[in-house]
Write an enzyme that holds these catalytic residues in place. Structure first.
Site, PDB file in Angstrom:
ATOM      1  N   LYS A  14      49.301  20.134  16.705  1.00  0.00           N
ATOM      2  CA  LYS A  14      49.010  20.635  18.057  1.00  0.00           C
ATOM      3  C   LYS A  14      50.181  21.433  18.629  1.00  0.00           C
ATOM      4  CE  LYS A  14      49.635  16.067  20.104  1.00  0.00           C
ATOM      5  NZ  LYS A  14      51.052  16.090  20.395  1.00  0.00           N
ATOM      6  N   ARG A  89      47.685  11.576  28.149  1.00  0.00           N
ATOM      7  CA  ARG A  89      47.653  10.721  26.974  1.00  0.00           C
ATOM      8  C   ARG A  89      46.965   9.395  27.245  1.00  0.00           C
ATOM      9  NH1 ARG A  89      52.106  13.144  23.777  1.00  0.00           N
ATOM     10  NH2 ARG A  89      52.228  12.080  21.805  1.00  0.00           N
ATOM     11  N   ARG A 123      57.597  16.587   7.932  1.00  0.00           N
ATOM     12  CA  ARG A 123      57.949  17.410   9.102  1.00  0.00           C
ATOM     13  C   ARG A 123      59.458  17.526   9.316  1.00  0.00           C
ATOM     14  NH1 ARG A 123      54.779  16.623  14.595  1.00  0.00           N
ATOM     15  NH2 ARG A 123      55.512  14.472  14.606  1.00  0.00           N
ATOM     16  N   ARG A 155      62.591  14.132  13.258  1.00  0.00           N
ATOM     17  CA  ARG A 155      62.512  13.497  14.571  1.00  0.00           C
ATOM     18  C   ARG A 155      62.813  12.008  14.436  1.00  0.00           C
ATOM     19  NH1 ARG A 155      57.157  15.524  17.694  1.00  0.00           N
ATOM     20  NH2 ARG A 155      57.073  13.291  18.150  1.00  0.00           N
ATOM     21  N   ARG A 166      52.445   5.025  16.586  1.00  0.00           N
ATOM     22  CA  ARG A 166      51.983   6.157  17.415  1.00  0.00           C
ATOM     23  C   ARG A 166      50.500   6.443  17.172  1.00  0.00           C
ATOM     24  NH1 ARG A 166      56.098  10.192  15.336  1.00  0.00           N
ATOM     25  NH2 ARG A 166      55.110  11.769  16.606  1.00  0.00           N
TER      26      ARG A 166
HETATM   27  P1  AMP Z   1      54.910  14.270  21.023  1.00  0.00           P
HETATM   28  O1  AMP Z   1      56.043  15.211  20.822  1.00  0.00           O
HETATM   29  O2  AMP Z   1      53.790  14.832  21.830  1.00  0.00           O
HETATM   30  O3  AMP Z   1      54.437  13.656  19.716  1.00  0.00           O
HETATM   31  O4  AMP Z   1      55.502  13.041  21.886  1.00  0.00           O
HETATM   32  C1  AMP Z   1      56.552  12.232  21.402  1.00  0.00           C
HETATM   33  C2  AMP Z   1      56.680  10.978  22.233  1.00  0.00           C
HETATM   34  O5  AMP Z   1      56.976  11.331  23.589  1.00  0.00           O
HETATM   35  C3  AMP Z   1      55.428  10.117  22.326  1.00  0.00           C
HETATM   36  O6  AMP Z   1      55.285   9.243  21.218  1.00  0.00           O
HETATM   37  C4  AMP Z   1      55.695   9.356  23.637  1.00  0.00           C
HETATM   38  O7  AMP Z   1      56.656   8.323  23.447  1.00  0.00           O
HETATM   39  C5  AMP Z   1      56.355  10.418  24.500  1.00  0.00           C
HETATM   40  N1  AMP Z   1      55.351  11.186  25.273  1.00  0.00           N
HETATM   41  C6  AMP Z   1      55.029  12.502  25.142  1.00  0.00           C
HETATM   42  N2  AMP Z   1      54.068  12.849  26.016  1.00  0.00           N
HETATM   43  C7  AMP Z   1      53.771  11.711  26.719  1.00  0.00           C
HETATM   44  C8  AMP Z   1      52.849  11.398  27.744  1.00  0.00           C
HETATM   45  N3  AMP Z   1      52.002  12.313  28.234  1.00  0.00           N
HETATM   46  N4  AMP Z   1      52.826  10.125  28.210  1.00  0.00           N
HETATM   47  C9  AMP Z   1      53.653   9.181  27.746  1.00  0.00           C
HETATM   48  N5  AMP Z   1      54.530   9.404  26.747  1.00  0.00           N
HETATM   49  C10 AMP Z   1      54.607  10.650  26.243  1.00  0.00           C
END
Ligand code: AMP
Length: 212
Positions: A14, A89, A123, A155, A166
């Site tokens: 995404k 989310r 990744r 990461r 996750r």
């Molecule tokens: P992502 O880069 O979108 O995979 O997000 C990495 C991490 O950031 C997630 O596993 C959450 O811990 C946190 N995170 C990102 N977006 C949100 C959100 N909208 N609500 C809560 N936690 C978030």
């Protein structure tokens, strides 16, 4: 004008697709994960609060993320639209988003769990937000970002255990939002099992319809 949300499990592509859309349609790419990682790198109070949740694969508390997104969407570059990646989310965040914006389309990138685990293991990311995958989407020079020449890293939350957590969080808290937006007629399902070009084509076809 198009306010677009991109959904998908971790590693579904995404972020990559949101960046491609942003570049082609001239809309800001707002990734809550990238904003939070930036806060951690800069050592802000918000970053300190978020880090523990992120490293263990949990969601950062809604009140922190809601305020961050509300503030970002109020900036002038969002007036003609935006691409929201990683928010909402959970159902609370979806209701919060209703308070501060109207969404035109929700893209749901679908990828099977076993493929996700494989992809996340491949990744590599850059601090600038650019993402690579070895061997499918490698940087031109090994270990170095094509855009800013910084060293690529893994990461902190891409460990095998955290990815499984996750995914669990995604299925439990985020997936119910698919029904929420389908009922509103906003959902477009995207087959995320294809390569980057194949996924991009489906997304661009869907978005061209709504943005005119
Ligand atoms: P992502 O880069 O979108 O995979 O997000 C990495 C991490 O950031 C997630 O596993 C959450 O811990 C946190 N995170 C990102 N977006 C949100 C959100 N909208 N609500 C809560 N936690 C978030």
């Amino acid at each position: 004008m198009a306010n677009i949300v991109i959904f998908g499990p971790p590693g579904s592509g995404k972020g990559t697709q949101a960046a491609l859309l942003s570049e082609s349609f001239g809309l800001p790419h707002i990734s809550t994960g990238n904003i939070l990682r930036h806060c951690i790198e800069s050592g802000t109070a918000l970053g300190l609060k978020a880090k523990g949740y992120m490293d263990s694969g949990e969601l950062v508390p809604d009140e922190i993320v809601d305020e961050m997104v509300s503030e970002r969407l109020s900036q002038t570059d969002c007036v003609s639209g935006f691409i929201l990646d990683g928010f909402p989310r959970d159902i609370h965040q979806a209701h919060a988003l209703d308070e501060f914006s109207k969404i035109d389309m929700v893209l749901d990138i679908r990828v099977a769990d076993d493929e996700i685990v494989k992809r996340v293991g491949q990744r590599m990311v850059c601090e600038c937000g650019q993402t690579y995958s070895v061997p499918d989407n490698p940087p031109k020079k090994r270990g170095v970002c094509d855009i800013c020449s910084e060293r690529l890293q893994r990461r902190d939350d891409d460990t095998p255990e955290t990815v499984l957590r996750r995914l669990e969080v995604y299925h439990k808290k985020t997936e119910p939002l698919i029904g929420f937006y389908r009922k509103r007629g906003l959902l477009r399902e995207i087959d995320g099992s294809l390569d980057i070009e194949g996924v991009k084509k489906q997304i661009f076809d869907a978005v061209s319809g709504v943005s005119g």
